[in-house]
Scaffold this active site. Sequence first.
Site, PDB file in Angstrom:
ATOM      1  N   LYS A  52       0.868  -1.183   0.000  1.00 49.18           N
ATOM      2  CA  LYS A  52       0.000   0.000   0.000  1.00 49.18           C
ATOM      3  C   LYS A  52       0.903   1.230   0.000  1.00 49.18           C
ATOM      4  O   LYS A  52       2.076   1.163   0.386  1.00 49.18           O
ATOM      5  CB  LYS A  52      -0.886   0.015   1.244  1.00 49.18           C
ATOM      6  CG  LYS A  52      -2.181   0.803   1.098  1.00 49.18           C
ATOM      7  CD  LYS A  52      -3.242   0.029   0.343  1.00 49.18           C
ATOM      8  CE  LYS A  52      -4.578   0.774   0.356  1.00 49.18           C
ATOM      9  NZ  LYS A  52      -5.637  -0.008  -0.284  1.00 49.18           N
ATOM     10  N   VAL A 112     -17.428   3.735  -3.609  1.00 52.72           N
ATOM     11  CA  VAL A 112     -17.876   2.392  -3.246  1.00 52.72           C
ATOM     12  C   VAL A 112     -19.194   2.459  -2.486  1.00 52.72           C
ATOM     13  O   VAL A 112     -20.134   1.715  -2.787  1.00 52.72           O
ATOM     14  CB  VAL A 112     -16.810   1.671  -2.402  1.00 52.72           C
ATOM     15  CG1 VAL A 112     -17.324   0.308  -1.945  1.00 52.72           C
ATOM     16  CG2 VAL A 112     -15.519   1.503  -3.203  1.00 52.72           C
ATOM     17  N   GLY A 130     -20.540   6.559   4.866  1.00 55.86           N
ATOM     18  CA  GLY A 130     -19.589   6.891   3.808  1.00 55.86           C
ATOM     19  C   GLY A 130     -20.213   6.685   2.438  1.00 55.86           C
ATOM     20  O   GLY A 130     -20.561   5.560   2.071  1.00 55.86           O
ATOM     21  N   VAL A 131     -20.389   7.762   1.685  1.00 59.37           N
ATOM     22  CA  VAL A 131     -21.050   7.670   0.383  1.00 59.37           C
ATOM     23  C   VAL A 131     -20.088   8.057  -0.745  1.00 59.37           C
ATOM     24  O   VAL A 131     -20.455   8.745  -1.691  1.00 59.37           O
ATOM     25  CB  VAL A 131     -22.333   8.533   0.334  1.00 59.37           C
ATOM     26  CG1 VAL A 131     -23.345   8.026   1.338  1.00 59.37           C
ATOM     27  CG2 VAL A 131     -22.033  10.008   0.594  1.00 59.37           C
TER      28      VAL A 131
END
Length: 367
Positions: A94, A198, A194-195
Amino acid sequence: MVAEVIKANELFKVDPVFGQPSFNDHEQIVFCNDKDTGLKAIIGIHNTVLGPALGGTRMWSYANEWEALNDVLRLSRGMTYKSAISGLNLGGGKAVIIGNAATDKTPELITRFGQFVNSLSGKYITAEDVGTTTPDMDLIRDVTPHVTGISESRGGSGNPSPVTAYGVYMGMKAAATYKFGSANLDGKKVLVQGVGHVGETLIDFLTREGALVQITDINEEKLQAVAAKYGASIFTGEDLYSADVDIYAPCALGATINDTTINKLKAKVIAGAANNQLAVEQVHGKILMEKGISYAPDFLINAGGIINVYGEIAGYGKEEALKRTENIYNTTLEIFHFAESNNITTHQAAMQIAQKRIDDRKKETAK
């Protein structure tokens, strides 16, 4: 001579990497700095036993470098087990770029980061994550072949978010089957935290099936737009963790299941896209089990994105990516039953299965 006295809570700073609580025998940590572009980034390579370390690049306004290092260590470790449990011949890596993606990101900064990725000669392969986009990956592709998630017009797999959301949806349905006896989410109360890319696609899947969706996000403008688009309700309660819902879907940043929130939860299922949802995996995973809350391991059900971009390496297309992602349903059910029969948490169950695959490969290569 004057002896230097170090407080106990600062001991980990003596060994900035190896002494970090989130360090987990990582193979390599690369610190990237470029004065001209303002780039400050960290690449974490956790494990390459199964293959090159693939994982996205996150750009975030971290409070300090310790926070950024902790994040990249946790995220890269998660990618190792995500690929292993998904049957991919990939290791875990990552990257994080320190900065505000809305104000600090420039083409020059992204290109310079790509050059650092290229210097690792394929040991780390990057992709998009929070704060980066498909066009960013295209810029990186100009300077290195070690990038996935480039645009379809350039021969890539494009934005992985819809496939990630599909995998979360499959994992959620599996968790519902285990907990409620049916994969049907019609009428189920689901809170999506959380919008982003995803989260929004997951909301689309859920509302199409008839779930009663509530949503929350720190971006008020996006929240209103998503609510209007899908007919979802905006959560208006004082504390979202104590919301009266069947399913809680964390789709923002990690560690939302922690000492403060865990005893408030009324949801019977936790299934979301966020990475590292359990602040302390061993502690909070066990508490969820004791409370009878079915937790779908995040690194399993959010693997659709990496399954999608792996197609650029393995040579399969979108149809095969979706087929492999759909199988997350079966794997999630297997994890639940394995955990139950062995009286361990679902997180432990998924980790054991993933680790066994890594250990078996080690034995093969040692012969």
